[in-house]
Design an enzyme around this catalytic site. Structure first.
Site, short mmCIF file in Angstrom:
data_model
loop_
_atom_site.label_atom_id
_atom_site.label_comp_id
_atom_site.label_asym_id
_atom_site.label_seq_id
_atom_site.Cartn_x
_atom_site.Cartn_y
_atom_site.Cartn_z
N SER A 198 -9.35 2.12 3.26
CA SER A 198 -8.52 2.85 2.31
C SER A 198 -7.51 1.96 1.57
O SER A 198 -6.90 2.39 0.60
CB SER A 198 -7.77 3.97 3.04
OG SER A 198 -6.90 3.46 4.03
N GLY A 236 -6.41 1.69 9.78
CA GLY A 236 -6.60 2.74 10.78
C GLY A 236 -8.04 2.84 11.27
O GLY A 236 -8.30 3.41 12.31
N GLY A 237 -8.96 2.31 10.46
CA GLY A 237 -10.37 2.33 10.85
C GLY A 237 -11.10 1.24 10.07
O GLY A 237 -12.12 1.49 9.45
N GLY A 238 -10.51 0.05 10.08
CA GLY A 238 -11.04 -1.04 9.28
C GLY A 238 -10.50 -1.03 7.87
O GLY A 238 -11.02 -1.71 6.98
N SER A 239 -9.44 -0.26 7.62
CA SER A 239 -8.97 -0.01 6.25
C SER A 239 -8.33 -1.20 5.57
O SER A 239 -8.06 -1.16 4.37
CB SER A 239 -7.97 1.16 6.25
OG SER A 239 -8.61 2.35 6.64
N LYS A 263 0.84 -1.20 0.00
CA LYS A 263 0.00 0.00 0.00
C LYS A 263 0.87 1.25 0.00
O LYS A 263 1.91 1.30 0.68
CB LYS A 263 -0.90 0.00 1.24
CG LYS A 263 -1.88 1.16 1.32
CD LYS A 263 -2.71 1.11 2.60
CE LYS A 263 -3.74 2.23 2.66
NZ LYS A 263 -4.50 2.21 3.93
#
Length: 587
Positions: free
Chosen positions: A287, A308-311, A211
């Protein structure tokens, strides 16, 4: 009431909570009051939002209407703030766990992981043949050893496939950057090692994508932007990348991502919308959109993301692959963009849980291999198709292994989501503040400009309030883990939704779908807990559905074992994506 007569919540002490199924806690659904915006509409909205006259008022209304003031800003919380979810290391006493010396090299750790895998890991429990089988790390390794193909041949097929997928009619937008010469060089070196019988590990010659939030030479690290690499140079590999390189893996480039990780769709106005291999007209999720999509499309058996938030888990579920997020601190974070330093973790996207396990072993110090006997069920606020698919899959797990299922109430889920949003937003804004002051706003995507405006509006009070909520939720989850090994939930509340033409240039604001996508993922990030998603079914349109397991700190052994068992029960029904590249050229 708050200072201006606003509503506020007075939270009762955690010890008074009943987390059982008969709790009197009232479940609060996401109260998202923000219409979808893209194209000209989002440009007009940004103009108002960034204006000195209207901006402050708009931000105040957005936060009030979406209950941030009620649940976070003006709330009364008795808990002290918890700023970093770094759990004291605990050597979890689980059955049949094989531990290794952390001083071993990454290739030695990989070999230990291979030794942990059962010989029957590739078999289907019910004896039927899988209708679709993505090629695994071991498939590639065996093909290289036998001379059936070479890493150089696979690399050339990969390059051709990426070229095809990047152009019409597909325009998949998998990658932000890849270097043909570098890929061929790595593949040639790996081919020579195999010819000499000196392969480094089973990862030697295996293609792995990274990524574009993680440093990997010779590529700049853009974070999905057109400017960040100009103010922050990539001078070395991230620690996790170094460990994969030491194992002989071929690092094939930087995958596309939602700009600055500030969204859930994977639509990037600079590098294109990463399309879902199961339906190219649908989102892949964000993301870590490109990382999930390249694995689903067969271009790489494994890719790295940042969660970071389910990314990692959201796009994994949307694209029908495995997504593993380790315990906070398990994998070194050096060389990763510091966009959200207390909620972000390097994660792994893979075609199978075994492949995720092998790469996890290479990058971390502890090796999981375990079994479990109890789980907790948390199923709410998702589509009927997701609920039915996940429930049926869990029933299979219960019937086959006799594991106990206990229903549980997890209070204040919506408050935790808003606290996480305040935290990740504040940290992202702070990390970028010195650069944003000098940046021409035209270099940002329109949806990212909205996100950064909201992020920058969070006050120190709101950040501290959010950390009090983190402390509170940590205590609540520890009460739950005193009763069971894992929390089980759908990974996402909705399956992949359409990519609309008006979003391609500007990105889009779709907080209703965004809230549905992140709702079940937040605890893993906000509380630093390990989590894994496994594909378990499809909706009526053939779009993937994922089931998530969240564990107590340092319980990756339990999660990987349960995920492996769940995968074995579901894999005979796995379907081939619409866009899939068979790099081994096998039937």
């Amino acid at each position: 009431m708050g200072l201006f007569g606003e509503e506020k919540v007075v939270y009762k002490p955690v010890e008074e909570f009943d987390v059982g199924p008969k709790s009197d806690h009232v479940y609060v659904r996401a109260n998202v009051k923000a219409p979808r915006m893209a194209g000209l509409v989002v440009k007009i909205f940004v103009w108002f939002l960034e204006s000195r006259i209207f901006g402050t008022l708009l931000l105040f209304m957005l936060k009030r209407n979406n209950l941030i003031h009620k649940f976070i800003t003006n709330a009364e919380l008795g808990e002290p703030p918890l700023y970093v979810p770094l759990h004291p290391f605990e050597d979890v006493k689980e059955q049949e766990v094989k531990c290794i010396d952390s001083d071993l090299s990454p290739p030695e750790k990989v070999q230990q992981a291979i030794n942990c895998l059962p010989n029957s890991s590739g078999k289907i429990l019910n004896g039927s043949k899988s209708s679709f089988h993505p090629w695994t790390i071991l498939d590639y390794s065996r093909a290289y050893i036998s001379g059936e193909v070479t890493p150089r041949m696979v690399a050339e097929r990969f390059i051709a496939a990426v070229h095809e997928s990047s152009n019409p009619p597909l325009q998949m937008s998998f990658f932000i950057n890849y270097n043909v010469d570098d890929i061929v060089k790595q593949a040639t070196e790996s081919t020579l090692r195999y010819k000499r019988g000196q392969q480094i590990s089973v990862l030697d010659g295996v293609l792995i994508a990274i990524k574009d939030e993680i440093d990997c030479a010779p590529y700049p690290t853009t974070g999905g932007t057109k400017w960040l690499h100009k103010v922050r140079s990539c001078i070395d590999d991230a620690c996790c990348v170094k460990r994969l390189r030491l194992c002989g893996a071929i690092l094939v480039g930087k995958t596309n991502m939602h700009e600055l990780g500030a969204g859930t769709s994977g639509i990037n106005p600079h590098y294109g919308a990463t399309r879902n291999p199961y339906d190219i007209n649908k989102i892949s999720g964000g993301s870590s959109s490109g990382s999930a999509a390249v694995v689903a499309a067969g271009l790489c058996p494994v890719a790295l993301g940042v969660d970071g938030g389910g990314s990692v888990r959201m796009p994994a579920a949307l694209c029908g692959v495995v997504g593993l997020k380790p315990t906070f601190g398990r994998i070194p974070h050096s060389g990763v963009l510091p966009l959200n330093w207390t909620v972000g973790m390097v994660g792994i996207l893979a075609g199978t849980i075994e492949d995720a396990f092998i790469v996890y072993a290479a990058m971390s110090g502890q090796l999981p291999c375990d079994q479990s006997n109890c789980s907790i069920l948390w199923f709410n606020d998702c589509s009927d198709e997701i609920r039915v698919s996940c429930s049926q899959s869990l029933d299979k797990l219960k019937q086959h292994y006799g594991w106990k299922i206990v229903e549980v109430t997890i209070p204040e889920i919506e408050a935790m989501r808003l606290a996480h949003y305040s935290t990740i937003g504040s940290e992202c804004s702070t990390a970028l503040s010195s650069h944003l002051e000098k940046l021409n706003p035209a270099e940002l995507g329109w949806d990212a400009r909205v996100a950064l405006s909201v992020y920058g509006s969070f006050s120190s009070k709101e950040y501290i309030q959010a950390q009090k909520m983190r402390s509170r939720q940590m205590q609540i989850h520890m009460k739950i883990f005193a009763q069971a090994d894992v929390i089980v939930s759908p990974t996402i509340g909705v399956t992949a939704y359409p990519i609309k033409d008006d979003a391609l240039e500007t990105g889009e604001l779709d907080y209703v779908n965004g809230a549905a996508l992140v709702r079940f993922s937040i605890a893993g990030n906000f509380l630093g807990l390990p989590a894994v998603t496994v594909p378990v079914g499809y909706d009526k349109l053939g779009l993937p559905i994922g089931l998530q397991f969240i564990g107590r700190p340092w319980s990756e052994p339990t999660l990987i074992h349960i995920a492996s068992a769940m995968q074995a029960l579901c894999k005979s029904n796995y379907r081939k994506p619409e866009v899939f590249y068979n790099l081994l050229n096998r039937d």
